[in-house]
Design a protein around this motif. Structure first.
Motif, mmCIF file in Angstrom:
data_model
loop_
_atom_site.group_PDB
_atom_site.id
_atom_site.type_symbol
_atom_site.label_atom_id
_atom_site.label_comp_id
_atom_site.label_asym_id
_atom_site.label_seq_id
_atom_site.Cartn_x
_atom_site.Cartn_y
_atom_site.Cartn_z
ATOM 1 N N MET A 1 -40.196 -8.956 46.342
ATOM 2 C CA MET A 1 -39.571 -8.433 45.125
ATOM 3 C C MET A 1 -38.051 -8.500 45.229
ATOM 4 O O MET A 1 -37.480 -8.357 46.311
ATOM 5 C CB MET A 1 -39.997 -6.977 44.881
ATOM 6 N N LEU A 2 -37.400 -8.692 44.092
ATOM 7 C CA LEU A 2 -35.949 -8.767 44.077
ATOM 8 C C LEU A 2 -35.321 -7.441 44.465
ATOM 9 O O LEU A 2 -34.328 -7.388 45.188
ATOM 10 C CB LEU A 2 -35.473 -9.197 42.681
ATOM 11 N N LEU A 3 -35.946 -6.335 44.006
ATOM 12 C CA LEU A 3 -35.424 -5.009 44.323
ATOM 13 C C LEU A 3 -36.512 -4.230 45.042
ATOM 14 O O LEU A 3 -37.490 -3.789 44.440
ATOM 15 C CB LEU A 3 -35.007 -4.270 43.047
ATOM 16 N N ASN A 4 -36.376 -4.076 46.344
ATOM 17 C CA ASN A 4 -37.345 -3.363 47.154
ATOM 18 C C ASN A 4 -36.748 -2.043 47.602
ATOM 19 O O ASN A 4 -35.689 -2.004 48.224
ATOM 20 C CB ASN A 4 -37.734 -4.215 48.369
ATOM 21 N N PHE A 5 -37.436 -0.944 47.270
ATOM 22 C CA PHE A 5 -36.890 0.387 47.566
ATOM 23 C C PHE A 5 -36.657 0.580 49.061
ATOM 24 O O PHE A 5 -35.673 1.202 49.473
ATOM 25 C CB PHE A 5 -37.851 1.454 47.032
ATOM 26 N N LYS A 12 -31.147 4.416 48.993
ATOM 27 C CA LYS A 12 -32.395 5.022 48.528
ATOM 28 C C LYS A 12 -32.334 6.547 48.601
ATOM 29 O O LYS A 12 -32.947 7.238 47.783
ATOM 30 C CB LYS A 12 -33.587 4.494 49.322
ATOM 31 N N TYR A 13 -31.573 7.082 49.539
ATOM 32 C CA TYR A 13 -31.428 8.543 49.631
ATOM 33 C C TYR A 13 -30.589 9.075 48.471
ATOM 34 O O TYR A 13 -30.841 10.179 47.959
ATOM 35 C CB TYR A 13 -30.808 8.920 50.978
ATOM 36 N N ILE A 14 -29.606 8.282 48.072
ATOM 37 C CA ILE A 14 -28.814 8.675 46.896
ATOM 38 C C ILE A 14 -29.687 8.674 45.641
ATOM 39 O O ILE A 14 -29.635 9.598 44.818
ATOM 40 C CB ILE A 14 -27.612 7.741 46.715
ATOM 41 N N LEU A 15 -30.518 7.628 45.506
ATOM 42 C CA LEU A 15 -31.421 7.561 44.366
ATOM 43 C C LEU A 15 -32.412 8.724 44.362
ATOM 44 O O LEU A 15 -32.702 9.313 43.307
ATOM 45 C CB LEU A 15 -32.183 6.233 44.373
ATOM 46 N N LEU A 16 -32.929 9.078 45.546
ATOM 47 C CA LEU A 16 -33.845 10.201 45.640
ATOM 48 C C LEU A 16 -33.156 11.511 45.259
ATOM 49 O O LEU A 16 -33.733 12.358 44.555
ATOM 50 C CB LEU A 16 -34.413 10.304 47.059
#
Length: 266
Positions: A1-5, A12-16
């Motif tokens: 995938m182009l964007l893998n979490f 990813k911690y910022i997004l969480l």
């Protein structure tokens, strides 16, 4: 995938964190109002000094609250039925039809979703007052139908656009009439859209307060209007109990939509 979490690294911690803060921002007011409905204080104080079911007992013992809840339910059911039926017919015309200004007509049907509700409420109030529908059940139904119909059109139109019309045509070739093909083939295939339209129409009417304030009368009030009127007079926790029940019904119906849509798509 182009964007893998998993490959985002520390992002990813910022997004969480952003996700959790957003969820807390949306859910905390609901948690607060639910907690206040069980508080032992006669005022809306947080945190509550104690816990009790007294306010729910008073809510269900007061015939004015029960009458308002029944009025809301009755109006919402009528609006739901009319919204789905009109939305179904309109969606067939907008999706299957080929006529001049079709896109403009579709945009016109969606106008109530864009127009500020208070502007629409004032316009409906002035018009209904002139024709004698102000403060009547019919006035409530028509005004809420104006708000609910766009949701039905969107849900049903989306389901129709995703349906392969050749299946319906095949049923006609096999001997079914056009109407029978639509009833026995098309409607079951777009049932998830019909169900979504029904739920969103019901919730639109059930939770609506701005238009309802203009449409209400001393003898005809919906539950949200009763909550608003009581808040202006007294900050009793009974209001929190009524609000909690409104929220609970909304959550149950939204969860039901998610479950049914998932089942119907399998």
């Amino acid at each position: 995938m182009l964007l893998n979490f998993d490959r985002l690294g520390w992002w990813k911690y910022i997004l969480l964190a952003v996700t959790l803060l957003t969820a807390a921002f949306l859910l905390l007011p609901i948690v607060f109002i639910a907690a206040l409905s069980f508080g032992s204080s006669q005022w809306l104080i947080f945190p509550p000094p104690g816990w009790t079911f007294q306010w729910y007992s008073e809510l269900f013992a007061d015939p004015r609250w029960l009458e308002s809840a029944w009025t809301s339910f009755k109006i919402a059911v009528i609006v739901t039925i009319l919204s789905v039926l009109l939305g179904l017919v309109t969606s067939f015309g907008l999706v299957r039809g080929s006529f001049l200004f079709r896109d403009a007509l579709k945009a016109l049907f969606l106008t109530p979703m864009i127009l500020p509700v208070v502007v629409l409420a004032v316009a409906l109030y002035a018009f209904f007052l002139r024709i004698g529908l102000g403060g009547t059940l019919a006035g409530f139904v028509i005004s809420h139908l104006v708000l609910a119909l766009p949701f039905s059109i969107l849900s049903i139109s989306s389901a129709l656009e995703g349906f392969d019309k050749s299946i319906e045509d095949a049923a006609v070739l096999c001997g079914a009439s056009p109407l029978e093909a639509k009833i026995r083939v098309t409607l079951p295939a777009i049932s998830h859209g019909l169900f979504s339209a029904a739920v969103f129409s019901f919730l639109t009417s059930w939770d609506e307060v701005v238009v309802a304030i203009f449409m209400s009368s001393p003898t005809l009030q919906t539950l949200p209007v009763k909550v608003w009127a009581t808040l202006r007079q007294d900050l009793t926790p009974v209001v929190a109990a009524a609000s909690t029940l409104l929220i609970l019904l909304t959550i149950i119906l939204m969860a039901l939509v998610a479950v049914v849509r998932k089942v119907l798509k399998q």
